[in-house]
Design a protein around this motif. Structure first.
Motif, PDB file in Angstrom:
ATOM      1  N   ASN A 249      42.291  92.999  47.597  1.00  0.00           N
ATOM      2  CA  ASN A 249      42.920  94.217  48.100  1.00  0.00           C
ATOM      3  C   ASN A 249      41.943  95.275  48.629  1.00  0.00           C
ATOM      4  OD1 ASN A 249      41.813  95.129  45.718  1.00  0.00           O
ATOM      5  ND2 ASN A 249      43.645  96.207  45.050  1.00  0.00           N
ATOM      6  N   ASN A 250      40.773  94.856  49.076  1.00  0.00           N
ATOM      7  CA  ASN A 250      39.796  95.789  49.628  1.00  0.00           C
ATOM      8  C   ASN A 250      39.133  95.112  50.823  1.00  0.00           C
ATOM      9  OD1 ASN A 250      37.450  97.316  50.181  1.00  0.00           O
ATOM     10  ND2 ASN A 250      37.322  98.014  48.065  1.00  0.00           N
ATOM     11  N   ASN A 251      39.211  95.727  52.006  1.00  0.00           N
ATOM     12  CA  ASN A 251      38.690  95.085  53.216  1.00  0.00           C
ATOM     13  C   ASN A 251      37.172  95.040  53.289  1.00  0.00           C
ATOM     14  OD1 ASN A 251      38.164  97.746  53.795  1.00  0.00           O
ATOM     15  ND2 ASN A 251      39.198  97.755  55.778  1.00  0.00           N
ATOM     16  N   GLN A 252      36.505  95.526  52.266  1.00  0.00           N
ATOM     17  CA  GLN A 252      35.047  95.413  52.203  1.00  0.00           C
ATOM     18  C   GLN A 252      34.617  94.097  51.548  1.00  0.00           C
ATOM     19  OE1 GLN A 252      33.066  99.478  52.032  1.00  0.00           O
ATOM     20  NE2 GLN A 252      34.842  99.682  50.667  1.00  0.00           N
ATOM     21  N   PHE A 253      35.597  93.330  51.102  1.00  0.00           N
ATOM     22  CA  PHE A 253      35.381  92.013  50.522  1.00  0.00           C
ATOM     23  C   PHE A 253      36.158  90.990  51.347  1.00  0.00           C
ATOM     24  CE2 PHE A 253      34.947  95.088  47.143  1.00  0.00           C
ATOM     25  CZ  PHE A 253      33.850  94.646  46.416  1.00  0.00           C
ATOM     26  N   ASN A 254      35.580  89.837  51.547  1.00  0.00           N
ATOM     27  CA  ASN A 254      36.255  88.741  52.244  1.00  0.00           C
ATOM     28  C   ASN A 254      36.193  87.492  51.386  1.00  0.00           C
ATOM     29  OD1 ASN A 254      36.897  89.941  54.881  1.00  0.00           O
ATOM     30  ND2 ASN A 254      34.688  90.195  55.003  1.00  0.00           N
ATOM     31  N   ILE A 255      37.185  86.632  51.552  1.00  0.00           N
ATOM     32  CA  ILE A 255      37.277  85.387  50.788  1.00  0.00           C
ATOM     33  C   ILE A 255      37.148  84.229  51.766  1.00  0.00           C
ATOM     34  CG2 ILE A 255      38.708  84.054  49.200  1.00  0.00           C
ATOM     35  CD1 ILE A 255      40.262  86.678  48.698  1.00  0.00           C
ATOM     36  N   SER A 256      36.403  83.195  51.365  1.00  0.00           N
ATOM     37  CA  SER A 256      36.159  82.055  52.252  1.00  0.00           C
ATOM     38  C   SER A 256      37.394  81.200  52.488  1.00  0.00           C
ATOM     39  CB  SER A 256      35.027  81.186  51.704  1.00  0.00           C
ATOM     40  OG  SER A 256      35.385  80.647  50.438  1.00  0.00           O
ATOM     41  N   GLU A 257      38.369  81.250  51.602  1.00  0.00           N
ATOM     42  CA  GLU A 257      39.580  80.426  51.705  1.00  0.00           C
ATOM     43  C   GLU A 257      40.798  81.303  51.454  1.00  0.00           C
ATOM     44  OE1 GLU A 257      39.163  77.239  52.476  1.00  0.00           O
ATOM     45  OE2 GLU A 257      37.038  77.164  52.067  1.00  0.00           O
ATOM     46  N   THR A 258      41.905  80.986  52.078  1.00  0.00           N
ATOM     47  CA  THR A 258      43.151  81.684  51.764  1.00  0.00           C
ATOM     48  C   THR A 258      44.153  80.768  51.064  1.00  0.00           C
ATOM     49  OG1 THR A 258      43.993  81.234  53.985  1.00  0.00           O
ATOM     50  CG2 THR A 258      42.917  83.367  53.624  1.00  0.00           C
ATOM     51  N   TRP A 259      43.922  79.466  51.103  1.00  0.00           N
ATOM     52  CA  TRP A 259      44.712  78.488  50.355  1.00  0.00           C
ATOM     53  C   TRP A 259      43.850  77.238  50.195  1.00  0.00           C
ATOM     54  CZ3 TRP A 259      45.897  73.609  52.057  1.00  0.00           C
ATOM     55  CH2 TRP A 259      45.698  73.355  53.405  1.00  0.00           C
ATOM     56  N   LEU A 260      44.166  76.417  49.219  1.00  0.00           N
ATOM     57  CA  LEU A 260      43.435  75.161  49.038  1.00  0.00           C
ATOM     58  C   LEU A 260      44.159  74.253  48.065  1.00  0.00           C
ATOM     59  CD1 LEU A 260      41.385  75.411  46.155  1.00  0.00           C
ATOM     60  CD2 LEU A 260      40.687  77.271  47.605  1.00  0.00           C
ATOM     61  N   LYS A 261      43.771  72.987  48.086  1.00  0.00           N
ATOM     62  CA  LYS A 261      44.282  71.981  47.146  1.00  0.00           C
ATOM     63  C   LYS A 261      43.106  71.493  46.313  1.00  0.00           C
ATOM     64  CE  LYS A 261      47.843  70.267  50.259  1.00  0.00           C
ATOM     65  NZ  LYS A 261      48.343  69.101  50.999  1.00  0.00           N
ATOM     66  N   ILE A 262      43.307  71.450  44.997  1.00  0.00           N
ATOM     67  CA  ILE A 262      42.269  70.974  44.093  1.00  0.00           C
ATOM     68  C   ILE A 262      42.829  69.767  43.337  1.00  0.00           C
ATOM     69  CG2 ILE A 262      40.705  71.544  42.209  1.00  0.00           C
ATOM     70  CD1 ILE A 262      41.056  74.497  42.974  1.00  0.00           C
ATOM     71  N   PRO A 263      42.229  68.600  43.516  1.00  0.00           N
ATOM     72  CA  PRO A 263      42.695  67.414  42.786  1.00  0.00           C
ATOM     73  C   PRO A 263      42.570  67.603  41.270  1.00  0.00           C
ATOM     74  CG  PRO A 263      41.214  66.796  44.577  1.00  0.00           C
ATOM     75  CD  PRO A 263      41.129  68.288  44.427  1.00  0.00           C
ATOM     76  N   ALA A 264      43.311  66.804  40.527  1.00  0.00           N
ATOM     77  CA  ALA A 264      43.246  66.835  39.064  1.00  0.00           C
ATOM     78  C   ALA A 264      41.811  66.661  38.589  1.00  0.00           C
ATOM     79  CB  ALA A 264      44.132  65.740  38.485  1.00  0.00           C
ATOM     80  N   LYS A 265      41.456  67.442  37.569  1.00  0.00           N
ATOM     81  CA  LYS A 265      40.140  67.371  36.903  1.00  0.00           C
ATOM     82  C   LYS A 265      38.966  67.735  37.821  1.00  0.00           C
ATOM     83  CE  LYS A 265      42.184  65.766  33.226  1.00  0.00           C
ATOM     84  NZ  LYS A 265      42.522  66.661  32.169  1.00  0.00           N
ATOM     85  N   GLN A 266      39.222  68.509  38.877  1.00  0.00           N
ATOM     86  CA  GLN A 266      38.169  68.908  39.814  1.00  0.00           C
ATOM     87  C   GLN A 266      38.032  70.431  39.840  1.00  0.00           C
ATOM     88  OE1 GLN A 266      36.260  66.582  41.631  1.00  0.00           O
ATOM     89  NE2 GLN A 266      37.315  65.166  40.254  1.00  0.00           N
TER      90      GLN A 266
END
Length: 69
Positions: free
Chosen positions: A22-39
């Protein structure tokens, strides 16, 4: 830049449907992703200040798992 490690300790694929900050001074490399089981997956959080001083933000994760910590 720092990273946030998201671990899927479950038996099924974890679907992250939203990563928000919630602060435009920070950015995130991903906006969604899938993580397999146990990863795990590392999400980069990039700090790009627009002005000097102290800055903070809240991070929100939305997923198909009700037990996310």
């Amino acid at each position: 830049t720092t990273s946030l490690t998201i671990s899927n300790t479950g038996e099924r694929e974890l679907l992250i449907t939203g990563l928000e900050i919630n602060n435009n001074q920070f950015n995130i490399s991903e906006t969604w992703l899938k993580i397999p089981a146990k990863q795990t997956y590392n999400v980069a959080i990039i700090y790009s200040p627009l002005y000097s001083g102290e800055h903070s933000a809240n991070f929100k994760i939305s997923s198909n798992n009700i037990n996310i910590y």
